[in-house]
Motif scaffolding. Structure first.
Motif, PDB file in Angstrom:
ATOM      1  N   ASN A  70       0.805  -1.228   0.000  1.00 13.58           N
ATOM      2  CA  ASN A  70       0.000   0.000   0.000  1.00 13.58           C
ATOM      3  C   ASN A  70       0.839   1.280   0.000  1.00 13.58           C
ATOM      4  OD1 ASN A  70      -2.481  -1.417   0.055  1.00 13.58           O
ATOM      5  ND2 ASN A  70      -2.238  -1.780   2.250  1.00 13.58           N
ATOM      6  N   ASP A  71       2.151   1.122  -0.292  1.00 13.59           N
ATOM      7  CA  ASP A  71       3.057   2.265  -0.432  1.00 13.59           C
ATOM      8  C   ASP A  71       3.172   3.121   0.836  1.00 13.59           C
ATOM      9  OD1 ASP A  71       4.916   3.778  -1.803  1.00 13.59           O
ATOM     10  OD2 ASP A  71       3.435   5.119  -2.693  1.00 13.59           O
ATOM     11  N   LYS A  72       3.040   2.454   1.992  1.00 18.09           N
ATOM     12  CA  LYS A  72       3.233   3.164   3.257  1.00 18.09           C
ATOM     13  C   LYS A  72       4.702   3.131   3.688  1.00 18.09           C
ATOM     14  CE  LYS A  72      -1.482   2.413   4.896  1.00 18.09           C
ATOM     15  NZ  LYS A  72      -2.349   1.741   5.889  1.00 18.09           N
ATOM     16  N   VAL A  73       5.445   2.168   3.124  1.00 19.71           N
ATOM     17  CA  VAL A  73       6.895   2.075   3.338  1.00 19.71           C
ATOM     18  C   VAL A  73       7.537   1.722   1.994  1.00 19.71           C
ATOM     19  CG1 VAL A  73       6.729   1.393   5.773  1.00 19.71           C
ATOM     20  CG2 VAL A  73       6.774  -0.367   3.992  1.00 19.71           C
ATOM     21  N   ASP A  74       8.847   1.926   1.890  1.00 15.97           N
ATOM     22  CA  ASP A  74       9.564   1.629   0.644  1.00 15.97           C
ATOM     23  C   ASP A  74      10.269   0.283   0.689  1.00 15.97           C
ATOM     24  OD1 ASP A  74       9.030   4.208  -0.681  1.00 15.97           O
ATOM     25  OD2 ASP A  74      10.220   5.004   0.976  1.00 15.97           O
ATOM     26  N   ILE A  75      10.729  -0.118   1.867  1.00 12.22           N
ATOM     27  CA  ILE A  75      11.333  -1.432   2.062  1.00 12.22           C
ATOM     28  C   ILE A  75      10.913  -1.933   3.443  1.00 12.22           C
ATOM     29  CG2 ILE A  75      13.355  -1.055   0.579  1.00 12.22           C
ATOM     30  CD1 ILE A  75      15.016  -0.510   3.111  1.00 12.22           C
ATOM     31  N   THR A  76      10.998  -3.247   3.636  1.00 12.43           N
ATOM     32  CA  THR A  76      10.753  -3.819   4.964  1.00 12.43           C
ATOM     33  C   THR A  76      11.945  -4.693   5.338  1.00 12.43           C
ATOM     34  OG1 THR A  76       9.501  -5.623   3.941  1.00 12.43           O
ATOM     35  CG2 THR A  76       8.234  -3.770   4.843  1.00 12.43           C
ATOM     36  N   VAL A  77      12.211  -4.770   6.640  1.00 13.70           N
ATOM     37  CA  VAL A  77      13.370  -5.510   7.146  1.00 13.70           C
ATOM     38  C   VAL A  77      12.883  -6.632   8.059  1.00 13.70           C
ATOM     39  CG1 VAL A  77      15.519  -5.350   8.464  1.00 13.70           C
ATOM     40  CG2 VAL A  77      14.782  -3.429   7.028  1.00 13.70           C
ATOM     41  N   HIS A  78      13.413  -7.837   7.816  1.00 10.21           N
ATOM     42  CA  HIS A  78      12.984  -9.015   8.579  1.00 10.21           C
ATOM     43  C   HIS A  78      14.179  -9.879   8.966  1.00 10.21           C
ATOM     44  CE1 HIS A  78       8.864  -8.447   6.921  1.00 10.21           C
ATOM     45  NE2 HIS A  78       9.484  -8.190   5.789  1.00 10.21           N
ATOM     46  N   SER A  79      13.989 -10.689  10.021  1.00  8.64           N
ATOM     47  CA  SER A  79      14.868 -11.838  10.205  1.00  8.64           C
ATOM     48  C   SER A  79      14.457 -12.815   9.112  1.00  8.64           C
ATOM     49  CB  SER A  79      14.655 -12.475  11.588  1.00  8.64           C
ATOM     50  OG  SER A  79      15.101 -11.616  12.602  1.00  8.64           O
ATOM     51  N   TYR A  80      15.399 -13.224   8.285  1.00  8.07           N
ATOM     52  CA  TYR A  80      15.046 -14.035   7.106  1.00  8.07           C
ATOM     53  C   TYR A  80      14.336 -15.331   7.519  1.00  8.07           C
ATOM     54  CZ  TYR A  80      15.645 -15.077   2.078  1.00  8.07           C
ATOM     55  OH  TYR A  80      15.445 -15.307   0.739  1.00  8.07           O
ATOM     56  N   LYS A  81      14.694 -15.874   8.677  1.00 12.88           N
ATOM     57  CA  LYS A  81      14.075 -17.143   9.090  1.00 12.88           C
ATOM     58  C   LYS A  81      12.585 -16.977   9.403  1.00 12.88           C
ATOM     59  CE  LYS A  81      15.084 -17.105  14.079  1.00 12.88           C
ATOM     60  NZ  LYS A  81      15.631 -17.891  15.193  1.00 12.88           N
TER      61      LYS A  81
END
Length: 296
Positions: A70-81
């Motif tokens: 929904n274009d509220k952020v440009d990227i998201t960061v996660h623990s890959y697992k």
């Protein structure tokens, strides 16, 4: 000045991981500023049930995926697992971090240890391997790392088993009582790797200073192994890849809970063939378990 909006869970560890990405972006391009946008995910809200009962670890990414779509952020960061094996093709993984320590660790309480209390352990993968090592009285524990440590120090548990990567990133390395080797407890696929997602087709050159190609090969092999076994994030499946020169060595663990069989195996090949190595090892272990179950 360009602004990059970075989406993250609102736990202390998630924010630390997001800031590692943000710092790398701003170092790479001085004309970019990053803005952190945090949110509480469904997985963070429902703490009275185990993850496999409420939909698996995908519940840690749903809200972040929606914010990205929904274009509220440009990227998201996660623990890959924590990212499910099936990824929305419109939200590809565009960068991965260098891998932090992938081992699991044993944490003891700050005060007196009550040995009648259980060991807190959040995954079937760890529980099955702990039982093999002779540990008993293991109970589930939910919540982020800090809340789990608080439960430990309050006397609810005699010890915790957690990922070394999270403890180290939180600056709490002194809490580690012992490290389990990857032979003792094989890690979850991609444990210790941070993943960044973005919308398909977006220019993410600003992540070039963050991305680690070696980790990408490792992640590709480990996730291909788990996916080929139809194992989601909550399944008792483990994978651990290492790269030596241009060779990738993958160790895998497959558990058939119905038959009570645990099988480990290894396979190696070219790093460029990472995904096929993962799929091939999965097929090999599945076949071995099938034969064992039929007495062949």
């Amino acid at each position: 000045m360009k602004i990059i909006r970075v989406g993250s869970r609102d736990s202390k560890l998630a924010i630390i991981q997001a800031k590692l990405v943000m710092d790398a972006i701003e170092r790479y391009d001085k004309n970019i500023k990053t803005e952190l946008i945090t949110m509480k995910t469904t997985g963070d809200k429902i703490l009275n049930k185990s993850l496999d009962k409420i939909g698996g670890k995908g519940l840690f990414v749903k809200e972040l995926d929606n914010a990205l779509l929904n274009d509220k952020v440009d990227i998201t960061v996660h623990s890959y697992k924590d990212i499910p094996m099936e990824i929305n093709p419109d939200l590809p993984i565009v960068a991965v971090s260098e891998r932090e320590d992938e081992r699991d660790v044993l944490i003891l309480p700050k005060g007196k240890i009550d040995k009648t209390k259980p060991i807190g352990c959040s995954s079937k993968r760890r529980t099955i391997q702990l039982l093999q090592l002779g540990y008993e009285n293991i109970a589930p524990v939910r919540g982020n790392v800090i809340s789990r440590l608080n439960k430990l120090d309050e006397g609810q548990f005699s010890a915790l088993v957690l990922a070394a990567a999270g403890i180290k990133r939180l600056g709490l390395e002194e809490r580690i009582y012992r490290y389990f080797s990857t032979e003792e407890i094989m890690p979850a696929a991609c444990q210790g790797i941070i993943a960044v997602q973005a919308r398909k087709g977006e220019n993410v050159d600003f992540l070039k200073g963050f991305h680690c190609e070696k980790s990408k090969y490792i992640a590709d092999a480990e996730r291909a192994f788990v996916a080929a076994l139809e194992g989601g994030c909550s399944s008792p499946v483990a994978a651990h890849a290492q790269i030596q020169g241009d060779k990738l060595i993958l160790n895998g663990l497959y558990v058939d809970e119905k038959m009570g069989i645990l099988k480990k195996g290894s396979m190696s090949g070219s790093v460029e063939d990472a995904q096929n190595i993962g799929k091939s090892l999965a097929r090999k272990l599945k076949e071995e378990v099938w034969k064992w179950g039929r007495g062949l």
